[in-house]
Design a protein around this motif. Structure first.
Motif, PDB file in Angstrom:
ATOM      1  N   THR A 582       0.832  -1.210   0.000  1.00 49.39           N
ATOM      2  CA  THR A 582       0.000   0.000   0.000  1.00 49.39           C
ATOM      3  C   THR A 582       0.864   1.256   0.000  1.00 49.39           C
ATOM      4  OG1 THR A 582      -1.753  -1.154   1.218  1.00 49.39           O
ATOM      5  CG2 THR A 582      -1.786   1.248   1.275  1.00 49.39           C
ATOM      6  N   TYR A 585       2.559   1.573  -3.392  1.00 52.47           N
ATOM      7  CA  TYR A 585       1.568   2.037  -4.374  1.00 52.47           C
ATOM      8  C   TYR A 585       1.429   3.553  -4.312  1.00 52.47           C
ATOM      9  CZ  TYR A 585      -3.024   3.265  -6.211  1.00 52.47           C
ATOM     10  OH  TYR A 585      -4.051   3.889  -6.897  1.00 52.47           O
ATOM     11  N   HIS A 586       1.348   4.090  -3.097  1.00 47.92           N
ATOM     12  CA  HIS A 586       1.183   5.541  -2.966  1.00 47.92           C
ATOM     13  C   HIS A 586       2.455   6.293  -3.347  1.00 47.92           C
ATOM     14  CE1 HIS A 586      -2.482   4.457  -0.670  1.00 47.92           C
ATOM     15  NE2 HIS A 586      -2.909   5.621  -1.119  1.00 47.92           N
TER      16      HIS A 586
END
Length: 596
Positions: A582, A585-586
């Protein structure tokens, strides 16, 4: 009364804090008296603790609050002294010469300098040093407090020369005489070697969990205090943030493995400072001048961002002061903190400053006939060091007496309204953790709550163990106290679920550190340093995400490690991988070239 009911009742003081302080945004001076009444009422009516003991715990809390106020005053006085001497102007220019980028500045000051101070002194001292320094450099007071709280994670388990391990875990485990036999059975003839064995596990989990803390500091800062209110601005310095993380955590883990629990945070922070500042001066992984990020114009800041302590310039002073001379008071603080806490041969000043003689250690034994004793060693307190260095600064910076008088009076004006919340916060904490020994025969409230969670969690306990450690720090304001309360309990749960219990104790120590991120005690103290009266709930709301990241990430890592027999694709490592994915991804999303 059943374990579940006791756990639910034990949760009520914490729920009252969450409702009034965090959700309803009441100031701590209004919310904490209600939490105190709830805790005291439960202690008296349900736990059947005597009114005398509740009063003793409350008075003990007031005395602890007075000690914290003393430290806060010293920290504010030192900052105001540097402001009057002009040193803050020089320090600000020194950072601007490296970079005007506030994201880089917060990593260097909060993460690296803060880790070093945590390793040297602990007990909230990093906030007392780093927070006012950031305010002096022009950070919004609330941004400085939030940053100072978030880094109260990775370095905390080895703060104050390893106190959370050497005192906290040690005291907690040694309460069971069978623990020595267990250590010998595991091959550790010396108890200290066994503690170092656990400390190495603590350092490994922290080093992994702490990888993204500098990035989280910058992202939270730009999201809540940036002109664009965007996580993206913080994520754009991901390379430098990861570089700064590894520059601290790799030597941190190496020191824990080779030297034991006394020096990981101190040496990790110091080595990281040397590496990162040198690299930053060379422009390594740094944003360009055009990409440098700063706060919006001060006129556009929200009113809750600032308090009684604000950045002001003394334009007439310090214009020709060298950077080393300007920084020298902070170097004195760091040096004195280390010197007074070393316990080596003729350098063992700690033994003198903490001597049992009545002139050095002020003791109130068995307050009102209870089993609660309070002691205070003023010469060993960081507050004394701050005040002493502020006086030394008069000579170092050639100040006039009138300038120091201005700094002193200004510090008192900042302190008085800002410290009122502590008068209610710390007594509540003391009643909560001193609730054992009542006629009902129940364990103290934190243990009752932990037992209820353990009964529900079963084999999934490693996921919850860090949150229980965090709960202990949240209410007690101390990783050390959390470890004292829960280490033996965590060890027992580890045995019950048939995993290596030393890993569960390590997770306790890590969770206890993470709890400092949202700890009411520390938030109130740090907010008082920054002169933020009544805004403690806003700070906690902004630090909840970093706390949940840290407790969940490290709990997942711990679950994965103790269940390695079922393979690497177990629930713990899968959850940890999802968290990392996560974040990655950011990073990719926020750094993707614009197609517009």
């Amino acid at each position: 009364m059943s374990t579940a009911v006791l756990a639910a009742l034990s949760l009520l003081p914490i729920i009252s804090v969450a409702i009034f302080l965090v959700l309803l945004r009441w100031p701590a001076s209004r919310a904490m008296p209600i939490a105190y009444i709830v805790a005291a009422g439960l202690a008296y009516l349900v736990w059947q603790v005597s009114a005398t003991k509740i009063l003793a715990a409350s008075v003990n809390g007031l005395m602890v609050a007075a000690e914290l106020i003393y430290i806060i005053f010293g920290a504010i006085l030192l900052l105001n002294t540097l402001r009057e001497s002009g040193a803050i102007n020089t320090i600000r220019k020194g950072f601007s010469d490296i970079t005007p980028d506030r994201r880089i500045q917060v990593i260097i000051i909060a993460w690296l300098f803060g880790s070093f101070i945590e390793g040297s002194a602990g007990f909230g001292t990093p906030a007392a040093v780093a927070v006012p320094l950031m305010v002096g450099l022009g950070f919004p007071a609330m941004a400085a407090v939030v940053a100072g709280m978030i880094i109260q994670s990775t370095p905390v388990s080895f703060g104050a020369m390893g106190t959370p391990i050497l005192v906290g875990v040690n005291t907690g485990l040694s309460a069971d005489p069978n623990m020595t036999a267990y250590a010998i059975e595991r091959g550790f003839a010396e108890w200290d070697t066994f503690l170092s064995f656990i400390a190495t596990k603590v350092a490994l989990i922290h080093a992994l969990g702490g990888t993204f803390i500098p990035l989280m500091v910058t992202a939270i800062m730009t999201r809540f205090f940036g002109k664009n209110r965007s996580f993206a601005d913080g994520f754009k310095v991901w390379k430098f943030a990861l570089f700064a993380a590894f520059s601290m955590t790799i030597p941190y883990y190496a020191v824990a493995s080779l030297l034991g629990p006394e020096f990981p945070s101190m040496f990790g922070g110091l080595i990281g400072l040397a590496i990162v500042v040198t690299a930053a001066r060379q422009g390594f992984l740094m944003p360009t001048q055009e990409e440098a990020w700063d706060f919006d114009d001060k006129a556009n800041w929200e009113s809750e961002w600032t308090g009684a302590l604000q950045a002001t310039d003394n334009e007439d002073a310090g214009t020709t002061m060298s950077l080393m001379r300007a920084w020298s008071p902070y170097l004195f603080v760091a040096g004195l903190l280390v010197l007074t806490r070393l316990q080596v041969g003729f350098l063992n000043l700690s033994a003198f400053l903490r001597d049992d003689s009545p002139f050095i250690t002020w003791v109130w034994p068995q307050i009102f006939g209870s089993d609660i004793t309070h002691s205070f060693q003023p010469l060993w307190s960081p507050g004394t060091i701050f005040i002493l260095v502020s006086l030394i600064t008069i000579l170092l910076h050639g100040m006039r007496g009138s300038s120091y008088k201005t700094a002193f009076s200004g510090s008192l004006k900042t302190l008085i309204p800002a410290s009122t919340a502590l008068v209610f916060t710390v007594p509540m904490v003391q009643v909560f953790i001193n609730s054992s020994g009542g006629a009902a025969g129940y364990e103290q409230m934190p243990i009752a709550l932990a037992e209820g969670v353990a009964n529900l969690a079963g084999s999934a306990w490693p996921f919850f163990s860090t949150f229980i450690g965090g709960l202990g720090a949240f209410v007690a304001g101390s990783n050390t106290v959390s470890n004292m309360m829960f280490s033996l309990f965590q060890f027992g749960v580890g045995e019950r679920i048939l995993v290596d219990p030393t890993w569960i104790v390590a997770l306790q120590a890590v969770g206890g550190a993470s709890g400092n991120i949202i700890c009411v005690h520390n938030v109130v103290a740090a907010s008082a340093v920054a002169g933020l009266v009544g805004k403690e709930g806003s700070v906690i709301r902004k630090t909840l995400l970093p706390f949940f990241y840290y407790a969940l990430m490290t709990g997942a890592i711990g679950y994965g490690i103790v269940n390695m027999s079922s393979g690497v694709f177990n629930a713990g490592f899968i959850v940890a991988a999802l968290i990392v994915a996560t974040i990655v991804y950011h990073i990719v999303k926020f750094n993707r070239p614009s197609t517009g």
